[in-house]
Design a protein around this motif. Sequence first.
Motif, short mmCIF file in Angstrom:
data_model
loop_
_atom_site.label_atom_id
_atom_site.label_comp_id
_atom_site.label_asym_id
_atom_site.label_seq_id
_atom_site.Cartn_x
_atom_site.Cartn_y
_atom_site.Cartn_z
N VAL A 134 0.85 -1.20 0.00
CA VAL A 134 0.00 0.00 0.00
C VAL A 134 0.88 1.24 0.00
N THR A 135 1.92 1.23 0.82
CA THR A 135 2.83 2.37 0.89
C THR A 135 3.55 2.56 -0.44
N GLN A 136 3.97 1.47 -1.03
CA GLN A 136 4.67 1.53 -2.32
C GLN A 136 3.76 2.11 -3.40
N ALA A 137 2.52 1.67 -3.43
CA ALA A 137 1.58 2.18 -4.43
C ALA A 137 1.36 3.69 -4.24
N ALA A 138 1.24 4.12 -3.00
CA ALA A 138 1.04 5.55 -2.74
C ALA A 138 2.28 6.34 -3.15
N LEU A 139 3.46 5.82 -2.84
CA LEU A 139 4.69 6.52 -3.21
C LEU A 139 4.87 6.56 -4.73
N GLU A 140 4.52 5.47 -5.42
CA GLU A 140 4.64 5.46 -6.88
C GLU A 140 3.73 6.50 -7.51
N SER A 141 2.51 6.60 -7.02
CA SER A 141 1.59 7.60 -7.59
C SER A 141 2.09 9.01 -7.29
N GLN A 142 2.65 9.20 -6.10
CA GLN A 142 3.20 10.51 -5.76
C GLN A 142 4.40 10.85 -6.65
N VAL A 143 5.26 9.88 -6.90
CA VAL A 143 6.42 10.10 -7.78
C VAL A 143 5.95 10.40 -9.20
N ASN A 144 4.98 9.68 -9.68
CA ASN A 144 4.45 9.92 -11.03
C ASN A 144 3.87 11.34 -11.15
N ASN A 145 3.10 11.75 -10.15
CA ASN A 145 2.53 13.10 -10.16
C ASN A 145 3.62 14.16 -10.13
N THR A 146 4.64 13.92 -9.32
CA THR A 146 5.75 14.87 -9.23
C THR A 146 6.51 14.94 -10.54
N THR A 147 6.73 13.79 -11.17
CA THR A 147 7.43 13.76 -12.45
C THR A 147 6.65 14.49 -13.52
N GLU A 148 5.35 14.26 -13.57
CA GLU A 148 4.51 14.96 -14.56
C GLU A 148 4.52 16.46 -14.32
N ALA A 149 4.45 16.86 -13.06
CA ALA A 149 4.49 18.30 -12.75
C ALA A 149 5.83 18.90 -13.14
N ALA A 150 6.92 18.18 -12.90
CA ALA A 150 8.25 18.67 -13.26
C ALA A 150 8.37 18.82 -14.78
N LYS A 151 7.87 17.84 -15.52
CA LYS A 151 7.91 17.92 -16.99
C LYS A 151 7.09 19.10 -17.48
N LYS A 152 5.95 19.30 -16.86
CA LYS A 152 5.08 20.40 -17.24
C LYS A 152 5.78 21.74 -16.99
N TYR A 153 6.41 21.87 -15.83
CA TYR A 153 7.12 23.12 -15.51
C TYR A 153 8.33 23.33 -16.42
N ILE A 154 9.00 22.26 -16.82
CA ILE A 154 10.15 22.37 -17.72
C ILE A 154 9.68 22.86 -19.09
N THR A 155 8.58 22.29 -19.58
CA THR A 155 8.07 22.73 -20.90
C THR A 155 7.57 24.17 -20.83
N GLU A 156 6.94 24.56 -19.74
CA GLU A 156 6.49 25.94 -19.57
C GLU A 156 7.68 26.88 -19.51
N ASN A 157 8.72 26.45 -18.82
CA ASN A 157 9.93 27.25 -18.72
C ASN A 157 10.58 27.44 -20.08
N GLU A 158 10.61 26.38 -20.90
CA GLU A 158 11.17 26.46 -22.25
C GLU A 158 10.35 27.39 -23.13
#
Length: 130
Positions: A102-126
């Motif tokens: 359960v903890t792993q699943a929650a952490l994976e979803s959190q990492v995926n959300n963070t990665t998507e947000a980081a990609k979004k901010y990188i593209t906005e920055n570009e």
Amino acid sequence: RWQKIFTIPLWSKMAIFWNKTFLTIIVLLIVLFLDAIREVKKYSAAHVSEKALNVNTNAFDHIQMKLFRSQRNLYLSGFSLFLWLVLRRTVTLLTQLAKGMVTQAALESQVNNTTEAAKKYITENEMLQQ
């Protein structure tokens, strides 16, 4: 499947009850095991003294029968205690594994959300730099 079973709220309420039940049964099996050890010692000592006195065969057979029963009880209670401890350890490990999943699943979803947000901010920055 275990994750779904262990995440049921009723399970956490039952866990306290099952812990007490497991411990009670372990104590009961230890008492039975110690009693079986006492009986084996008693009839083993009687076996030696009766053999030396050359009593009648019925008494000797009766002592042999009681010795056999006490040894049987010793083996049964010992194996039951061992298997009960193995069962307890297995249930504990399954519970920890389910919580870890359960903890792993929650952490994976959190990492995926963070990665998507980081990609979004990188593209906005570009886009802003262009």
